[in-house]
Scaffold this active site. Structure first.
Site, mmCIF file in Angstrom:
data_model
loop_
_atom_site.group_PDB
_atom_site.id
_atom_site.type_symbol
_atom_site.label_atom_id
_atom_site.label_comp_id
_atom_site.label_asym_id
_atom_site.label_seq_id
_atom_site.Cartn_x
_atom_site.Cartn_y
_atom_site.Cartn_z
ATOM 1 N N GLN A 3 0.842 -1.194 0.000
ATOM 2 C CA GLN A 3 0.000 0.000 0.000
ATOM 3 C C GLN A 3 0.874 1.240 0.000
ATOM 4 O OE1 GLN A 3 -2.736 0.107 3.265
ATOM 5 N NE2 GLN A 3 -3.361 2.216 2.905
ATOM 6 N N CYS A 19 -6.418 0.764 1.979
ATOM 7 C CA CYS A 19 -6.095 -0.603 2.401
ATOM 8 C C CYS A 19 -7.219 -1.557 2.022
ATOM 9 C CB CYS A 19 -5.817 -0.651 3.904
ATOM 10 S SG CYS A 19 -7.242 -0.234 4.938
ATOM 11 N N HIS A 79 -8.164 -1.527 9.698
ATOM 12 C CA HIS A 79 -7.296 -1.949 8.606
ATOM 13 C C HIS A 79 -7.870 -3.212 7.990
ATOM 14 C CE1 HIS A 79 -3.524 -1.180 6.694
ATOM 15 N NE2 HIS A 79 -2.983 -2.343 6.998
ATOM 16 N N ASN A 135 -1.109 -8.279 5.822
ATOM 17 C CA ASN A 135 -1.226 -6.836 6.009
ATOM 18 C C ASN A 135 -0.918 -6.147 4.680
ATOM 19 O OD1 ASN A 135 -0.936 -4.140 6.701
ATOM 20 N ND2 ASN A 135 0.181 -4.542 8.587
ATOM 21 N N TRP A 139 0.115 -3.353 4.060
ATOM 22 C CA TRP A 139 1.329 -2.537 4.099
ATOM 23 C C TRP A 139 2.569 -3.318 3.663
ATOM 24 C CZ3 TRP A 139 0.356 0.035 9.554
ATOM 25 C CH2 TRP A 139 -0.614 1.025 9.396
#
Length: 636
Positions: free
Chosen positions: A73, A79, A251, A283, A285
């Site tokens: 991301q 997200c 998230h 995740n 990220w």
């Protein structure tokens, strides 16, 4: 059928680029601030660069296909989108639909004779059809780095960045992707139906219910459903706050595996085993993981053999992917988004569904009978003005999925709009021969919640009969288009009820026109004595009125419970209605008895217990008939 977004055709544009010997520059989504933001200016100086200006050998995807580890991301709060993309990457049958002919689109490998035309295409399922979006490969950068979604472990793989750009073009611009629903993105990637499961509000407090949910998710995952999870921030927590557990609030995590594994313990480990339920998440990220039990370097993995760990794909890198026990998952996560890819293929080894769909709209009209935006049941005077849809359940019991989807309003954000309408629907059981619109509220079967989401879904089991779906906005007067889908085991013949009553025909002056409407409901009031030695008789009921008849389903047992309900639009209101009960046999059915109901019957919803008039049977039985008073059709 594939629709070309903004009438841009990939093959035509590619041919033009080769003739001009220039890479494609998209005039409908230019390399400008307008394509980035609609409410503000970029906080930094933005340069639009092609991938070959960022890395030496760009690739659309690696040799092994695409992977959830290919993306991270960026600075955008999307997200929800990146988590859905992670799910997409895990299933080739999905991403090959979204990224058509990837080998043909890729940059030429070393030794290629012709330069790349800078042109890519992606497909998204939007409002009942697949839409192909064409983009150029200029990507926004700042300080030489991509601003938004960027490649993951392999820094030269750009499918994720280009996919994000195509989705931003479809929506309006990049800023329109800031904040959204994972369920919506999953629908756009698959054409499936999404539902949100709340672990806080649902009935998942007991271990047994959690076990059932795990089995349900595992089954759905095995059927290529896509799953995401999130932690709803509490009043004392900030959005996207990193907790001590390593998890992040607000998230969206993608679920990349669900497993049952056997753990061995003690001296008799070959015989002493117990199953452990595990779930793997990622995740968006690309870093930051769960720190508790069954995390990458936790001691719990010592209980699992090396072979089993390799089979599960356990890694110890901070790559954003991690395992959790199902118990810990239920303790920390609050919401699950499940997107079912409904299988409608005839030749399939997995469960298949019959799909029926219809487009319609909530519209305002000055004539109350033509108004189609009546709001929810709180508005009793206008509620039944909404569009109405009828379908049939032909099996004795059938699984039914009902999905209501409104047209995406996110594309209107640049013009100051973009808020979804609060929508929902009610499901009613109606008369077996219902052909015209409802004018009074019948028996409610189930309903969805009202939510300002792009889609709502109900999964239920229904007995044989005819049903009416009433899709509504929460408040009357709201307008917009919607798409209704019904999935059943057998064809349901979904259709919209548009007529309020029978229309006069050219022969009406000879045979007459319907003047009144009468509703008949038949129940069993007591046990029916059936001739012969049958202990499990099969019987059914019929209602006859003015040359038309309606037949109930066949029911077994000494105490049959008929659920027959019929409506008749009648020309001769004084003629009686005949109700019969029949014994079902292999060779020839036998009439057990009949009653003649004089009409009109008087008061509304009059109930009466009537004795069957039986000629060939010595003992008699009873049926209960509920008959509504004959109402004038002009009142409709």
């Amino acid at each position: 059928m594939v629709v070309h977004f903004q009438d841009q055709h990939y093959d035509q544009l590619k041919k033009q680029c080769r003739q001009r010997e220039r890479p494609f520059e998209d005039p409908s989504f230019p390399a400008s601030d307008h394509s980035l933001y609609y409410s503000r200016s970029p906080p930094r100086v933005v340069e639009w660069k092609r991938p070959q200006e960022l890395v030496q050998s760009p690739r659309l995807f690696s040799d092994g296909g695409i992977s959830p580890r290919d993306l991270q991301q960026g600075s955008l709060g999307n997200c929800w989108f990146v988590a859905a993309v992670s799910c997409l990457a895990g299933d080739p049958s999905i991403w090959k639909k979204v990224i058509p002919s990837p080998e043909e689109q890729d940059w030429p490998h070393s030794g290629g004779s012709s330069p790349h035309c800078g042109l890519f295409r992606f497909r998204f399922w939007r409002f009942g059809r697949w839409v192909e979006v064409v983009i150029d490969d200029r990507l926004p950068t700042a300080g030489g780095e991509l601003i938004f979604c960027r490649p993951g472990q392999k820094g030269n793989v750009f499918w994720c960045s280009l996919l994000e750009k195509a989705y931003a073009k479809l929506i309006g611009n990049y800023e329109a992707l800031d904040g959204g629903s994972t369920a919506e993105a999953l629908i756009d990637f698959t054409g499936g139906v999404s539902e949100t499961i709340s672990l806080c509000e649902g009935n998942y407090g007991s271990d047994e219910e959690k076990k059932k949910l795990f089995k349900s998710l595992m089954k759905a995952y095995s059927r290529a459903s896509l799953i995401c999870a999130a932690i709803r921030p509490s009043s004392s927590q900030a959005f996207e706050e990193v907790l001590s557990s390593g998890l992040v609030t607000g998230h969206a995590y993608s679920v990349t595996a669900i497993r049952n594994i056997n753990l061995h313990s003690g001296l008799l480990s070959l015989f002493r085993t117990h199953k452990l339920r595990l779930i793997r998440l990622r995740n968006p990220w690309g870093s930051g993981e769960w720190k508790g039990a069954w995390s990458d370097e936790s001691d719990e993995w010592k209980k699992v053999s090396r072979r089993e760990r390799e089979k599960l794909g356990v890694t110890v890198n901070d790559d954003g992917e991690f395992w959790m026990s199902w118990v810990d998952f239920c303790s920390h996560f609050t919401d699950i988004t499940l997107c079912r890819r409904v299988n409608t293929h005839l030749l399939s080894t997995q469960k298949t569904w019959k799909e029926e769909s219809s487009f319609s709209a909530w519209k305002q009209h000055s004539d109350p009978l033509r108004d189609r935006s009546g709001g929810c049941p709180n508005y009793k005077a206008t509620y039944l003005h909404n569009p109405q849809f009828c379908f049939d359940v032909t099996l004795d019991q059938d699984n039914v999925l009902i999905s209501l989807e409104q047209e995406d309003r996110r594309t209107q954000r640049t013009a100051g709009g973009g808020e979804n309408l609060p929508i929902g629907f009610f499901l009613f059981k109606v008369e077996m021969n219902r052909k015209y619109r409802l004018h009074c509220t019948p028996q409610k079967v189930t309903s969805s919640t009202y939510i300002n989401s792009r889609s709502v879904l109900v999964h239920t089991e229904l007995p044989k009969g005819r049903y009416v779906i009433l899709p509504t906005t929460f408040h009357p007067g709201m307008t917009g288009s919607f798409f209704l889908r019904v999935y059943t085991d057998c064809t349901s013949h979904l259709r919209e009820l548009k007529q309020d009553a029978p229309r006069p025909s050219c022969m009406s002056f000879l045979v007459g026109t319907p003047r009144v409407v009468t509703t008949i409901t038949v129940h069993a009031a007591s046990g029916l004595s059936v001739p012969g030695n049958s202990r499990d008789p099969a019987v059914y009921a019929k209602v006859h009125c003015e040359g038309k008849k309606v037949t109930s389903r066949t029911v077994k047992g000494q105490n049959p419970e008929f659920d027959l309900k019929a409506v008749f639009y009648r020309k001769h209101e004084k003629r009686p209605i005949i109700v019969q009960v029949w014994l079902s046999r292999w060779t020839r059915d036998t009439l057990l008895g009949s009653v003649s109901i004089p009409c009109p019957v008087g008061e509304s919803n009059q109930s009466s217990v009537l004795r069957l008039q039986r000629k060939d049977v010595t003992s008699a039985g009873y049926i209960m008939v509920e008959t509504s008073s004959s109402s004038d059709l002009t009142a409709l």
